[in-house]
Design a protein around this motif. Structure first.
Motif, PDB file in Angstrom:
ATOM      1  N   ASP A 306       0.752  -1.218   0.065  1.00 39.96           N
ATOM      2  CA  ASP A 306      -0.064  -0.101   0.234  1.00 39.96           C
ATOM      3  C   ASP A 306       0.859   1.162  -0.005  1.00 39.96           C
ATOM      4  N   ASN A 307       2.050   1.075  -0.181  1.00 35.32           N
ATOM      5  CA  ASN A 307       2.983   2.399  -0.135  1.00 35.32           C
ATOM      6  C   ASN A 307       2.776   3.088  -1.610  1.00 35.32           C
ATOM      7  N   SER A 308       2.275   4.284  -1.553  1.00 34.03           N
ATOM      8  CA  SER A 308       2.169   4.806  -2.901  1.00 34.03           C
ATOM      9  C   SER A 308       3.171   5.214  -3.585  1.00 34.03           C
ATOM     10  N   SER A 309       4.412   5.283  -2.946  1.00 29.99           N
ATOM     11  CA  SER A 309       5.666   6.043  -3.785  1.00 29.99           C
ATOM     12  C   SER A 309       6.651   4.562  -4.097  1.00 29.99           C
ATOM     13  N   LYS A 311       6.898   1.072  -6.194  1.00 31.56           N
ATOM     14  CA  LYS A 311       6.079   0.496  -7.420  1.00 31.56           C
ATOM     15  C   LYS A 311       6.485  -1.014  -7.259  1.00 31.56           C
ATOM     16  N   LYS A 339       0.093   0.739  -9.182  1.00 31.72           N
ATOM     17  CA  LYS A 339       0.646   0.585  -8.236  1.00 31.72           C
ATOM     18  C   LYS A 339       1.918  -0.094  -9.015  1.00 31.72           C
TER      19      LYS A 339
END
Ligand SMILES: Nc1nc2c(ncn2[C@@H]2O[C@H](COP(=O)(O)OP(=O)(O)OP(=O)(O)O)[C@@H](O)[C@H]2O)c(=O)[nH]1
Ligand SMILES: *[C@@H]1O[C@H](CO)[C@@H](O)[C@H](O)[C@H]1NC(C)=O
Ligand SMILES: *[C@@H]1O[C@H](CO)[C@@H](O)[C@H](O)[C@H]1NC(C)=O
Ligand SMILES: *[C@@H]1O[C@H](CO)[C@@H](O)[C@H](O)[C@H]1NC(C)=O
Ligand SMILES: *[C@@H]1O[C@H](CO)[C@@H](O)[C@H](O)[C@H]1NC(C)=O
Ligand SMILES: *[C@@H]1O[C@H](CO)[C@@H](O)[C@H](O)[C@H]1NC(C)=O
Ligand SMILES: *[C@@H]1O[C@H](CO)[C@@H](O)[C@H](O)[C@H]1NC(C)=O
Ligand SMILES: *[C@@H]1O[C@H](CO)[C@@H](O)[C@H](O)[C@H]1NC(C)=O
Ligand SMILES: [Mg+2]
Length: 889
Positions: A306-309, A311, A339
């Motif tokens: 879930d970490n948006s930064s 990939k 993602k």
């Protein structure tokens, strides 16, 4: 159940934390798992013969390694320890532990242990400083190093930040490609994109192999990560699942990856190591997840991504067992959008093509504003109970705190040295000069000889009084107090902390200087090179300066108290210092014997330290002295470190100043055969390159240093770089000269010549020819020097010392294969150094009947006499008898 707690305190704490953390949250299954893991860990420790060393008070330390033993590769010892010894000797095949499963020497493949398990056990059983050493050496050999080390019972992971603090890397970023400049920094302080590789379920595709390829790029292929095809790589892992390894790629300016990158590799299945996965998610620029299917499980994992930064790349490799249904695949793809991506490995695609694909993905992920992180900032990501940092232990924190108080005051090195290192500056230099003059005059029968000695003595007293009267600057005051008051356990950490702080302070200055220098190359290089040398030396600040200042304080205190019966306000603490210095010498810390700046030995200080060593080792300790001598920057310190596992500072540029000593114990199985209890290893300042020899008395300085150390060694290793034949002649002359004067004494010496960075000549004939040429040159120079010195009858080098060209002349191949920064260590280098070590031990054995080794007391008086002799002889060398040599002001 709580009997387990005696295992170790930290384990017990983790156990309690565990109960809270999992029993409540996850139910009793995980609770059972804990006991299961602990049982396996215990079994493995037992099998590897390390069960006693896991508890805090019996951990392995660096000191355990400072011992010379016979056939140490064969004698009975635990697998992890054997691994460690090979690592210290820079043996790149150290990771091959197959057939060493149990303590016996019989090959028993069924009992073999996976190399990663061996590393984990070794790290668990080592103290912090040893961990640091292990990790540094691993990185030097281009092995991946542990980033997250799972605890034996799997309850938590340790971020190995402290262990990595010693790793320093040099590289050339794209921005400096034209100017040929280099960057150098501590690896934990480099901000870089991090790429993580994890596995979900079973896959046939090896992450490690792909990573090795990514990191090898166009260089020769290196195995950074252990993979299945390596020996031992397919043994079942017992405790190293959950280990996260890390390695780096550093660019050389001409490659396709433009900046340093880090890659991490999570061992074991991602599902059972979710903690590590979530940590990697947070620190990585991109995470590559290797899987063979797309289904419910993958979607579940994806929901944790879930970490948006960051990939996420799902690497889908084909499997005959699993068929990915189109519907699920599409559903997954939708969920993934934004993602990350799915990267498919086609059945027909071969490995090298696929690896290229991955490299491309990595390259395209490195953008100007992609996520970059320093390892030392990863600490902030460790707030969860299952993550700890290896630096946050009380004894470390105290040491660090104390060290920080001293080093944070240092803003400008040159200024700081001027303000803090007062006693060792001009005062000590003048004293050295006076002492020399006093020695020189002592035997003169000129008319004014009666008056002179007392006049000199008066001057000496004045200078010592000046030293004595100086108020201690706060830095030194703190240092002495800490040095005297910190516990024996804290002291090594304290010194290490100061050292690494000072290293990073002086690194910046050094780099800046070098850069300035490399950008302006003009014909009058000689003078400039010398100035650079001087500047680097002026702006270098190390522990040795603090200890040297301490030595001077001790000397002046002693002198004044002897001459005038006055004691200073710190007399009590000062009188304790030699004992403490002796302790750290016995702990394997190098101490300065000859001060390279004043080119003098602080005799009282050294005498009292060695006396303390004598007392602490029960008296009557006999020792042999091995010294290395050679042109600067030819790898002398590296050679000694590799040979004996020492900590002499190594760097490019003039690095060692003066001479440092280190004590190594002789193992009980060798004491009788070698006839001594200790070996004193002396590392010396590199002799200057010939183009500088004429400048400011540096030739005299070199000669004096060489004469001194050659004479108190039993074995002298003369180290030469094959490239530099003019330098070679210079140093040979100096050595021959020293030996020639030595001839007056009757101590039998041995000399070893080492030519570094030379591959073995290809044929036997060539080898003979090279050796003959060298011998002829040596003999001719000996004869010439002897004639000049008025000693006819000496026509061969072997007239001076024991020497046989077949046995005492070595070619050592280049230590590094491939260009920096991704160079690896040559196996031949480690092999050859190992042989040389064996040879040295044999020489000492053979010497036993010829002349007895010196006891420490005898050694002290021997140094004293030599020192006087050298000082007395000094004017003989000097072309300007009145002025005497001047060095480094
Ligand atoms: N390429 C290559 N580099 C080496 C070799 N041996 C040492 N070095 C490197 O050369 C540099 C100098 O090594 P040191 O061991 O400090 O050399 P030294 O002779 O002690 O230097 P000084 O004490 O300054 O005279 C370090 O960066 C080493 O890593 C070698 O065989 N090949
Ligand atoms: C392990 O611990 C035992 C007992 O404390 C000690 O005797 C032994 O030397 C240690 N092992 C090593 C390799 O140092
Ligand atoms: C190792 O294991 C295999 C089968 O598991 C067995 O056949 C072999 O005898 C074992 N070897 C030894 C040395 O124990
Ligand atoms: C992503 O990671 C960063 C640290 O790199 C963290 O600050 C941030 O909170 C994370 N975001 C989410 C959604 O977890
Ligand atoms: C892999 O396949 C490519 C063609 O797709 C070929 O050029 C290359 O030589 C192959 N590499 C190996 C190692 O087989
Ligand atoms: C003076 O020189 C003689 C020989 O030349 C020597 O034996 C003696 O020890 C020297 N004296 C001192 C004080 O060094
Ligand atoms: C860390 O790197 C920064 C530059 O990125 C530098 O200014 C700083 O001095 C370095 N710190 C250490 C301890 O090396
Ligand atoms: C290096 O390690 C290998 C295997 O681990 C061993 O066979 C070899 O003797 C070692 N070499 C040296 C110089 O210790
Ligand atoms: Mg050196």
């Amino acid at each position: 159940m709580f009997a387990l707690c005696k295992y170790s305190v930290s384990l017990c704490q983790s156990f309690l934390a565990y109960i809270r953390f999992f029993f409540i949250l996850q139910g009793p299954n995980m609770f059972l798992y804990f006991f299961y893991s602990l049982e396996i860990f215990k079994e493995l420790l037992e099998q590897l013969g390390m069960k006693d060393n896991i508890s805090k008070d019996f951990k392995l330390t660096l000191k355990d390694y400072l011992i010379v033993e016979e056939n140490f590769m064969e004698i009975k010892q635990s697998v992890p320890w054997r691994y460690f010894r090979k690592l210290m000797a820079l043996n790149r095949t150290a990771r091959n532990t197959v057939g060493q499963g149990c303590q016996s020497n019989q090959r028993d493949d069924n009992n073999s242990v996976h190399p990663l398990d061996v590393v984990c056990v070794l790290l668990h059983c080592s103290d912090h400083l040893l961990q640091q050493e292990i990790v540094s050496k691993m990185s030097m050999c281009q092995f991946a190093v542990p980033l997250l080390l799972p605890a034996g019972d799997g309850t938590y992971c340790t971020l190995m930040l402290g262990a990595m603090r010693d790793i320093v890397k040099r590289w050339r970023p794209h921005s400096l490609a034209d100017s040929k400049g280099l960057m150098e920094d501590n690896v934990v302080n480099v901000s870089m994109p991090t790429f993580s590789f994890v596995r979900l379920g079973k896959t046939k595709l090896s992450k490690s192999k792909i990573l090795n390829q990514v990191l090898s790029q166009d260089q020769q292929h290196l195995d950074f990560f252990i993979h299945d095809n390596m020996e031992g790589g397919n043994i079942e892992r017992k405790i190293s699942n959950g280990l996260v390894e890390m390695s780096w790629y550093f660019p050389s300016g001409s490659d396709s990856i433009l900046e340093p990158i880090a890659v991490t590799n999570l061992r074991g299945n991602l599902e059972s190591n979710l903690n590590q996965f979530s940590f990697l998610s947070r620190v990585s620029t991109a995470v590559f997840i290797f899987t063979e299917s797309i289904g419910e499980r993958e979607i579940r994992i994806l929901s944790k991504c879930d970490n948006s930064s960051t990939k996420y790349y799902f690497i889908l490799s084909p499997s005959p067992r699993i068929h990915v249904r189109k519907k699920e695949y599409e559903k997954f793809k939708t969920a993934l959008s934004g993602k990350g991506e799915i990267i498919k490995k086609e059945e027909t695609e071969n490995d090298s093509d696929f690896q290229k694909k991955i490299i491309q993905v990595i390259q395209s992920s490195i953008t100007r504003d992609c996520k970059r992180i320093k390892i030392q900032d990863m600490e902030q990501q460790t707030s969860e109970p299952y993550l700890r940092v290896d630096e946050l232990y009380e004894e470390l924190l105290t040491a660090k705190d104390f060290a920080g108080k001293i080093t944070k005051e240092i803003k400008d090195v040159i200024q700081y040295k001027k303000e803090t290192m007062i006693l060792q500056g001009d005062l000590w230099r003048q004293i050295s000069k006076l002492e020399k003059e006093m020695c020189a005059r002592r035997n003169q029968t000129t008319t004014d000889s009666e008056e002179h000695p007392s006049e000199l003595k008066r001057q000496l007293l004045t200078l010592r009084e000046k030293q004595f009267a100086h108020h201690l600057p706060p830095g030194i005051q703190h240092f002495i107090e800490d040095f005297a008051n910190l516990s024996h356990e804290e002291k090594p950490y304290y010194l290490k902390c100061i050292k690494s702080d000072l290293d990073s302070v002086s690194r910046e200055t050094r780099l800046a200087l070098r850069e300035k220098h490399s950008s302006q190359k003009d014909p009058c290089k000689k003078q400039e090179q010398h100035q650079l040398d001087q500047k680097i030396s002026d702006s270098s600040l190390g522990i040795e300066h603090f200890l040297r200042e301490m030595g001077q304080i001790y000397e002046s205190e002693n002198f004044i108290s002897k001459e005038k019966g006055i004691k200073g306000e710190n007399a009590q603490i000062i009188s304790k210092l030699p004992g403490i210095a002796a302790d750290i010498l016995l702990d394997g810390f190098p101490l300065e014997l000859i001060d390279g700046d004043a080119s003098n030995i602080p005799m009282q200080w050294i005498t009292d330290i060695l006396q303390e060593v004598d007392t602490k080792t029960g008296g009557r300790c006999r020792m042999r002295v091995i010294t290395v001598l050679g042109v600067q920057g030819t790898g002398k310190s590296t050679l000694l470190n590799t040979m004996f596992g020492l900590q002499f500072p190594v760097a490019s540029g003039r690095c060692t100043r003066g001479a440092f000593m280190n004590l190594i114990r002789v193992g009980s199985n060798l004491k009788k055969k070698m006839g001594c209890d200790f070996i004193l290893v002396i590392d010396t300042e590199g002799l200057r390159a010939p183009e500088l020899a004429s400048l400011e008395g540096s030739y005299e300085h070199d000669k004096e240093l060489a004469t001194l150390v050659v004479r108190f060694s039993d074995v002298t290793i003369v180290n030469m770089d094959m490239k530099n034949t003019i330098g070679e002649e210079g140093i040979l002359k100096i050595v021959i000269h020293s030996l020639l004067i030595m001839k007056k004494g009757n101590k039998k010496l041995n000399c070893q010549f080492v030519h570094q960075k030379v591959p073995d000549p290809s044929t036997q004939e060539e080898l003979m020819r090279d050796k003959n040429t060298f011998q002829e040159m040596l003999d001719k120079m000996t004869a010439d020097t002897a004639t000049v010195a008025g000693k006819p009858g000496i026509s061969r080098f072997s007239d001076l010392v024991e020497f046989s060209i077949d046995e005492d002349h070595w070619y050592v191949p280049n230590m590094l294969i491939g260009g920096l920064p991704m160079a690896s260590i040559s196996i031949d280098y480690s092999e050859r150094i190992f042989k040389l070590k064996k040879h040295l031990i044999n020489i000492i054995k053979q010497h036993k009947p010829i002349n007895a080794p010196l006891g420490i007391k005898e050694f002290i008086s021997w140094i004293d006499r030599l020192c006087e002799a050298v000082k007395r002889e000094n004017p003989v060398y000097s072309s300007t008898p009145s002025g005497g040599p001047k060095y480094g002001t």
